[in-house]
Design a protein around this motif. Structure first.
Motif, PDB file in Angstrom:
ATOM      1  N   ARG B 356      -8.390 -14.150 -19.907  1.00  0.00           N
ATOM      2  CA  ARG B 356      -9.682 -14.192 -20.620  1.00  0.00           C
ATOM      3  C   ARG B 356     -10.793 -14.663 -19.689  1.00  0.00           C
ATOM      4  O   ARG B 356     -11.903 -14.117 -19.698  1.00  0.00           O
ATOM      5  N   GLU B 357     -10.496 -15.711 -18.897  1.00  0.00           N
ATOM      6  CA  GLU B 357     -11.523 -16.233 -17.979  1.00  0.00           C
ATOM      7  C   GLU B 357     -11.918 -15.172 -16.955  1.00  0.00           C
ATOM      8  O   GLU B 357     -13.105 -15.013 -16.628  1.00  0.00           O
ATOM      9  N   ALA B 358     -10.926 -14.451 -16.442  1.00  0.00           N
ATOM     10  CA  ALA B 358     -11.215 -13.408 -15.457  1.00  0.00           C
ATOM     11  C   ALA B 358     -11.962 -12.244 -16.112  1.00  0.00           C
ATOM     12  O   ALA B 358     -12.907 -11.689 -15.533  1.00  0.00           O
ATOM     13  N   ALA B 359     -11.556 -11.899 -17.339  1.00  0.00           N
ATOM     14  CA  ALA B 359     -12.195 -10.777 -18.027  1.00  0.00           C
ATOM     15  C   ALA B 359     -13.654 -11.087 -18.354  1.00  0.00           C
ATOM     16  O   ALA B 359     -14.515 -10.199 -18.354  1.00  0.00           O
ATOM     17  N   ALA B 360     -13.937 -12.359 -18.620  1.00  0.00           N
ATOM     18  CA  ALA B 360     -15.321 -12.749 -18.918  1.00  0.00           C
ATOM     19  C   ALA B 360     -16.219 -12.463 -17.724  1.00  0.00           C
ATOM     20  O   ALA B 360     -17.403 -12.132 -17.878  1.00  0.00           O
ATOM     21  N   ILE B 361     -15.665 -12.575 -16.525  1.00  0.00           N
ATOM     22  CA  ILE B 361     -16.422 -12.264 -15.302  1.00  0.00           C
ATOM     23  C   ILE B 361     -16.492 -10.747 -15.091  1.00  0.00           C
ATOM     24  O   ILE B 361     -17.529 -10.196 -14.701  1.00  0.00           O
ATOM     25  N   ALA B 362     -15.365 -10.074 -15.357  1.00  0.00           N
ATOM     26  CA  ALA B 362     -15.255  -8.646 -15.028  1.00  0.00           C
ATOM     27  C   ALA B 362     -15.974  -7.733 -16.026  1.00  0.00           C
ATOM     28  O   ALA B 362     -16.312  -6.587 -15.707  1.00  0.00           O
ATOM     29  N   ARG B 363     -16.214  -8.233 -17.220  1.00  0.00           N
ATOM     30  CA  ARG B 363     -16.783  -7.400 -18.293  1.00  0.00           C
ATOM     31  C   ARG B 363     -18.058  -6.696 -17.836  1.00  0.00           C
ATOM     32  O   ARG B 363     -19.024  -7.330 -17.402  1.00  0.00           O
ATOM     33  N   GLY B 364     -18.034  -5.374 -17.910  1.00  0.00           N
ATOM     34  CA  GLY B 364     -19.235  -4.588 -17.591  1.00  0.00           C
ATOM     35  C   GLY B 364     -19.552  -4.507 -16.105  1.00  0.00           C
ATOM     36  O   GLY B 364     -20.606  -3.993 -15.728  1.00  0.00           O
ATOM     37  N   GLN B 365     -18.669  -5.002 -15.258  1.00  0.00           N
ATOM     38  CA  GLN B 365     -18.917  -4.983 -13.807  1.00  0.00           C
ATOM     39  C   GLN B 365     -18.022  -3.941 -13.146  1.00  0.00           C
ATOM     40  O   GLN B 365     -17.197  -3.313 -13.807  1.00  0.00           O
ATOM     41  N   LYS B 366     -18.185  -3.787 -11.840  1.00  0.00           N
ATOM     42  CA  LYS B 366     -17.317  -2.885 -11.076  1.00  0.00           C
ATOM     43  C   LYS B 366     -16.749  -3.612  -9.868  1.00  0.00           C
ATOM     44  O   LYS B 366     -17.483  -4.334  -9.170  1.00  0.00           O
ATOM     45  N   VAL B 367     -15.476  -3.384  -9.616  1.00  0.00           N
ATOM     46  CA  VAL B 367     -14.847  -3.918  -8.405  1.00  0.00           C
ATOM     47  C   VAL B 367     -15.551  -3.313  -7.189  1.00  0.00           C
ATOM     48  O   VAL B 367     -15.849  -2.115  -7.178  1.00  0.00           O
ATOM     49  N   ALA B 368     -15.836  -4.142  -6.188  1.00  0.00           N
ATOM     50  CA  ALA B 368     -16.562  -3.688  -4.997  1.00  0.00           C
ATOM     51  C   ALA B 368     -15.806  -2.565  -4.294  1.00  0.00           C
ATOM     52  O   ALA B 368     -14.569  -2.532  -4.303  1.00  0.00           O
ATOM     53  N   ALA B 369     -16.552  -1.661  -3.693  1.00  0.00           N
ATOM     54  CA  ALA B 369     -15.944  -0.537  -2.962  1.00  0.00           C
ATOM     55  C   ALA B 369     -15.020  -1.088  -1.879  1.00  0.00           C
ATOM     56  O   ALA B 369     -15.371  -2.046  -1.188  1.00  0.00           O
ATOM     57  N   GLY B 370     -13.849  -0.475  -1.776  1.00  0.00           N
ATOM     58  CA  GLY B 370     -12.923  -0.891  -0.709  1.00  0.00           C
ATOM     59  C   GLY B 370     -12.020  -2.049  -1.087  1.00  0.00           C
ATOM     60  O   GLY B 370     -11.139  -2.412  -0.317  1.00  0.00           O
ATOM     61  N   VAL B 371     -12.237  -2.648  -2.271  1.00  0.00           N
ATOM     62  CA  VAL B 371     -11.370  -3.760  -2.685  1.00  0.00           C
ATOM     63  C   VAL B 371     -10.307  -3.230  -3.655  1.00  0.00           C
ATOM     64  O   VAL B 371     -10.612  -2.512  -4.599  1.00  0.00           O
ATOM     65  N   ARG B 372      -9.057  -3.580  -3.380  1.00  0.00           N
ATOM     66  CA  ARG B 372      -7.938  -3.237  -4.257  1.00  0.00           C
ATOM     67  C   ARG B 372      -7.717  -4.446  -5.158  1.00  0.00           C
ATOM     68  O   ARG B 372      -7.487  -5.549  -4.661  1.00  0.00           O
ATOM     69  N   ALA B 373      -7.802  -4.257  -6.473  1.00  0.00           N
ATOM     70  CA  ALA B 373      -7.740  -5.391  -7.390  1.00  0.00           C
ATOM     71  C   ALA B 373      -6.649  -5.174  -8.434  1.00  0.00           C
ATOM     72  O   ALA B 373      -6.584  -4.123  -9.073  1.00  0.00           O
ATOM     73  N   LEU B 374      -5.780  -6.186  -8.606  1.00  0.00           N
ATOM     74  CA  LEU B 374      -4.652  -6.101  -9.536  1.00  0.00           C
ATOM     75  C   LEU B 374      -4.718  -7.234 -10.557  1.00  0.00           C
ATOM     76  O   LEU B 374      -4.969  -8.374 -10.178  1.00  0.00           O
ATOM     77  N   VAL B 375      -4.435  -6.901 -11.809  1.00  0.00           N
ATOM     78  CA  VAL B 375      -4.219  -7.942 -12.814  1.00  0.00           C
ATOM     79  C   VAL B 375      -2.791  -7.775 -13.325  1.00  0.00           C
ATOM     80  O   VAL B 375      -2.423  -6.701 -13.818  1.00  0.00           O
ATOM     81  N   VAL B 376      -1.995  -8.828 -13.187  1.00  0.00           N
ATOM     82  CA  VAL B 376      -0.585  -8.758 -13.556  1.00  0.00           C
ATOM     83  C   VAL B 376      -0.276  -9.862 -14.567  1.00  0.00           C
ATOM     84  O   VAL B 376      -0.163 -11.034 -14.209  1.00  0.00           O
ATOM     85  N   PRO B 377      -0.158  -9.497 -15.846  1.00  0.00           N
ATOM     86  CA  PRO B 377       0.114 -10.510 -16.875  1.00  0.00           C
ATOM     87  C   PRO B 377       1.464 -11.184 -16.642  1.00  0.00           C
ATOM     88  O   PRO B 377       2.377 -10.581 -16.084  1.00  0.00           O
ATOM     89  N   GLY B 378       1.567 -12.428 -17.098  1.00  0.00           N
ATOM     90  CA  GLY B 378       2.760 -13.224 -16.822  1.00  0.00           C
ATOM     91  C   GLY B 378       3.975 -12.832 -17.638  1.00  0.00           C
ATOM     92  O   GLY B 378       5.101 -13.136 -17.250  1.00  0.00           O
ATOM     93  N   SER B 379       3.756 -12.191 -18.766  1.00  0.00           N
ATOM     94  CA  SER B 379       4.894 -11.798 -19.601  1.00  0.00           C
ATOM     95  C   SER B 379       4.497 -10.596 -20.440  1.00  0.00           C
ATOM     96  O   SER B 379       3.322 -10.261 -20.564  1.00  0.00           O
ATOM     97  N   GLN B 380       5.511  -9.976 -21.029  1.00  0.00           N
ATOM     98  CA  GLN B 380       5.234  -8.841 -21.913  1.00  0.00           C
ATOM     99  C   GLN B 380       4.439  -9.300 -23.134  1.00  0.00           C
ATOM    100  O   GLN B 380       3.604  -8.558 -23.656  1.00  0.00           O
ATOM    101  N   LYS B 381       4.684 -10.535 -23.577  1.00  0.00           N
ATOM    102  CA  LYS B 381       3.918 -11.046 -24.718  1.00  0.00           C
ATOM    103  C   LYS B 381       2.461 -11.285 -24.341  1.00  0.00           C
ATOM    104  O   LYS B 381       1.551 -10.987 -25.130  1.00  0.00           O
ATOM    105  N   VAL B 382       2.233 -11.839 -23.139  1.00  0.00           N
ATOM    106  CA  VAL B 382       0.856 -12.028 -22.674  1.00  0.00           C
ATOM    107  C   VAL B 382       0.169 -10.661 -22.582  1.00  0.00           C
ATOM    108  O   VAL B 382      -0.972 -10.486 -23.029  1.00  0.00           O
ATOM    109  N   ALA B 383       0.893  -9.679 -22.039  1.00  0.00           N
ATOM    110  CA  ALA B 383       0.316  -8.337 -21.898  1.00  0.00           C
ATOM    111  C   ALA B 383      -0.070  -7.771 -23.262  1.00  0.00           C
ATOM    112  O   ALA B 383      -1.167  -7.231 -23.444  1.00  0.00           O
ATOM    113  N   ALA B 384       0.834  -7.931 -24.233  1.00  0.00           N
ATOM    114  CA  ALA B 384       0.576  -7.376 -25.564  1.00  0.00           C
ATOM    115  C   ALA B 384      -0.640  -8.046 -26.219  1.00  0.00           C
ATOM    116  O   ALA B 384      -1.492  -7.372 -26.802  1.00  0.00           O
TER     117      ALA B 384
END
Lengths: 200, 470
Positions: B356-384
């Motif tokens: 949530r904290e990361a999404a609050a920053i990312a909302r409506g923005q774009k990852v900078a050109a040339g940057v590879r960015a991954l979000v990996v939830p800690g569990s299937q429940k967190v992902a859901a």
């Protein structure tokens, strides 16, 4: 049990006097993709060795050395037993350092590898002597708490529980723990989260 | 009630006896198992013809080696597939429940334990993984152990341990906006060092911890091991009780209230004694970023990196080595440092609040050109849960990859790895040389919000100024 007794070990030394060497460096994670510890020895310090031709583990003069001499906080980071397993399979039988990370130290003891500490000053003297003459024989003496080489005899330290386990040969804790099965069940039965929380 | 600290109360409660070496034989209330450190332990049991003594107090999951993109079996990596088959066979043969990929509850071992309510105050919990210290957030003694000890716990539900001393670390005041639990633990390690905790269990206390959520407490306890401590914990309070209420593995109804009363009774009393005491002013902590090759080498995002000569003599060689490896220079600020990769995940920071904290920053923005960015939830429940809230769409629309649960790029035992000398802003826990899978890859540890900001700007950014920057 007498065959397990570890009182005094001897060998040539390999000096690696850097601080905060973590277990990812000792054995990079990609080598943990395995279901046995076999074959880990050849990969000890692999990434450090690839980036540094002069890494002690690359130097012919230290091949066959059995006593690893390291710095402060050796073995920090990941709990992977693959790290002491890799060192052991490379040929290391004892480690002398300024200090150790705790999980690594416990893993060494569980494998019968004494991990003893020396003052920095003496450690530097040892490394100096070994670099000057890699043929120097180093003795790790647990009974007398000493590390000896050439004319030097330096007081070493190791927690008394580990020393006692190694010297008596009782470092295979599994056998000891197994001997107390009834006590374990009794102790478990007194725990509120096993027996029922108080107040019922 | 006893004037003991929580650690000693729980230790005494679990003491089975003394071994000939003088060590304590300690009963283990919960054993967590994963695929990397367990196969050799099961082999030891097989060699000796032993069974698992308390299979009902043992739970296994898979996290380290699993791919976070294509999870179709057999895995492309034959070794990873062999390890999957090994843990499946071992759990089946020894009667242990396995949270496998299809389970819906699979995830990083230190995320799933608390999530299911298995991690409870007053228990001893072990796992063949150094970040087991995470579970101390609940007021448990939570210890990372080696594979020989995993075998011992499987066979006897006990282990041999020396009692550590207890250091109380009080963080007073309150945290400024944009300062997170990750910054608190990085600041603690910076102050006390990566070896300062050797021989100690850390009790984290004070107003900053009182105000923290359980997820924040887990982030701090998680990195206790990075400070050299054998484990870390926070005393159970009403926050702990409410987190556990209703979870699968905790009692319900009247029985829950009795459990809660017992949990709360374990907290260190106000006059409890400690072997050492440290106080840190929480209001002085800045968003913190590592610049070196161990987690103690960090600076506040507004500070500059110091040169070797400004460190004590015994640290200078390490600082020189770190600066050279990282390609950074003394006198430069860490703010503005360009990055190639951004990784949000790991047992430190992959829970719902982190996303949530990361999404609050990312909302409506774009990852900078040339940057590879991954979000990996800690569990299937967190992902859901994250998907239910639409966090996955916020990330993917911004150009982050949204992956399946696992350890991913924290330690790169799976296909997620740095390439070459890539510089990675990472919410994980270790910036060791080679840790993220490339021998020359470089890691800057920071909070998930800071990683998200770095991903969007393409460089390390002070998240406190996010509104102005973006």
């Amino acid at each position: 049990m007498s065959t397990n007794q570890i009182t005094e070990l001897q060998g040539r030394a390999i000096p690696l006097l850097a601080d905060d060497i973590d277990t990812d460096r000792i054995i990079p994670a990609r080598f943990l993709r395995c279901v046995t510890f076999d074959g880990l020895g050849e990969h000890a310090f692999e990434d450090d060795r690839l980036q540094d031709d002069d890494h002690p583990f690359n130097q012919k003069c230290f091949s066959g050395a059995r006593v690893l001499v390291a710095g402060r906080n050796f073995g920090c980071g990941s709990s992977r037993e693959h790290a002491p397993q890799a060192l052991s399979r490379w040929g290391v039988i004892a480690i002398v350092a300024e200090s150790f990370a705790e999980i690594f130290f416990g893993n060494c003891t569980a494998l019968g590898i004494p991990a003893v500490t020396l003052d920095r000053e003496r450690l530097e003297a040892l490394v100096g002597d070994v670099e000057r003459d890699p043929a120097v024989t180093v003795t790790v003496d647990l009974e007398n708490n000493e590390v000896r080489w050439e004319q030097t005899s330096a007081p070493s330290r190791i927690p008394s529980s580990a020393r006692s386990a190694l010297v008596s040969g009782d470092w295979d804790f599994l056998s000891q723990l197994l001997a107390t099965g009834d006590q374990v069940r009794r102790a478990a039965a007194t725990l509120p989260y096993m027996a029922g929380f108080p107040g019922s | 009630m006893s004037t003991e600290n929580l650690f000693n109360k729980v230790w005494d409660l679990h003491t089975v006896g003394k071994l000939s070496s003088g060590q304590t034989q300690l009963f283990v209330g919960q054993h967590l198992v994963h695929e990397v450190t367990s196969p050799q332990a099961f082999a030891m049991l097989r060699d000796r013809g032993l069974k698992v003594l308390f299979p009902e107090r043992t739970l296994a999951t898979v996290d380290h080696i699993i791919p976070t993109d294509n999870q179709v079996r057999p895995f492309a990596d034959g070794m990873a597939e062999e390890m999957m088959l090994a843990i499946e066979t071992n759990c089946d043969e020894f009667g242990i429940e396995l949270l496998n990929l299809g389970d819906g509850r699979q995830g990083i071992v230190h995320v799933v334990g608390p999530e299911l309510g298995l991690t409870q105050p007053g228990i001893t919990l072990v796992c063949g993984d150094s970040h087991t210290s995470t579970h101390g957030a609940f007021g448990a003694i939570a210890l990372g152990i080696g594979t020989s000890q995993v075998a011992q716990v499987l066979a006897t539900q006990t282990l041999a341990m020396n009692r550590p001393r207890v250091r109380r670390i009080e963080v007073s005041g309150s945290l400024a906006a944009g300062v997170f639990a990750k910054d608190v633990i990085l600041a603690i390690i910076r102050r006390l060092g990566v070896q300062g905790g050797v021989g100690f269990a850390y009790e984290y206390a004070g107003s900053v911890f009182d105000a923290m959520t359980m997820e924040e407490r887990m982030t701090v306890c998680n990195m206790s091991i990075e400070g050299g401590a054998r484990c870390g914990y926070v005393n159970p309070d009403q926050t702990t009780v409410e987190f556990l209420r209703g979870r699968d593995a905790v009692p319900s109804g009247e029985s829950f209230e009795r459990a809660a009363a017992w949990w709360l009774s374990l907290a260190s009393s106000p006059d409890a004694s400690f072997d050492d005491h440290v106080t840190i002013d929480g209001s002085m902590i800045e968003p913190t970023v590592t610049w070196g090759i161990h987690p103690g080498q960090s600076v506040g995002v507004g500070e500059t990196i110091l040169g070797p000569s400004e460190y004590p003599v015994e640290e200078r060689a390490g600082v020189t080595e770190a600066l050279e490896f990282m390609g950074l220079e003394a006198g430069q600020g860490i703010c503005g440092q360009a990055i190639d990769v951004a990784f949000i995940g790991s047992c430190t920071n992959s829970r719902l609040s982190d996303l949530r904290e990361a999404a609050a920053i990312a909302r409506g923005q774009k990852v900078a050109a040339g940057v590879r960015a991954l979000v990996v939830p800690g569990s299937q429940k967190v992902a859901a849960q994250a998907e239910e809230e639409g966090l996955d769409r916020i990330f993917t629309e911004a150009g982050f990859q949204w992956r399946a649960a696992g350890c991913s790029m924290c330690l790169a035992m799976n296909p997620d790895k740095l390439q070459g000398r890539e510089m990675c802003a990472s919410s994980s826990n270790r910036n060791f040389k080679g840790r993220q899978g490339s021998p020359t890859g470089r890691t800057l540890l920071m909070s998930p919000a800071m990683v998200a900001a770095a991903a969007i700007q393409g460089r390390v950014t002070d998240v406190r100024q996010w509104d102005t920057v973006s």
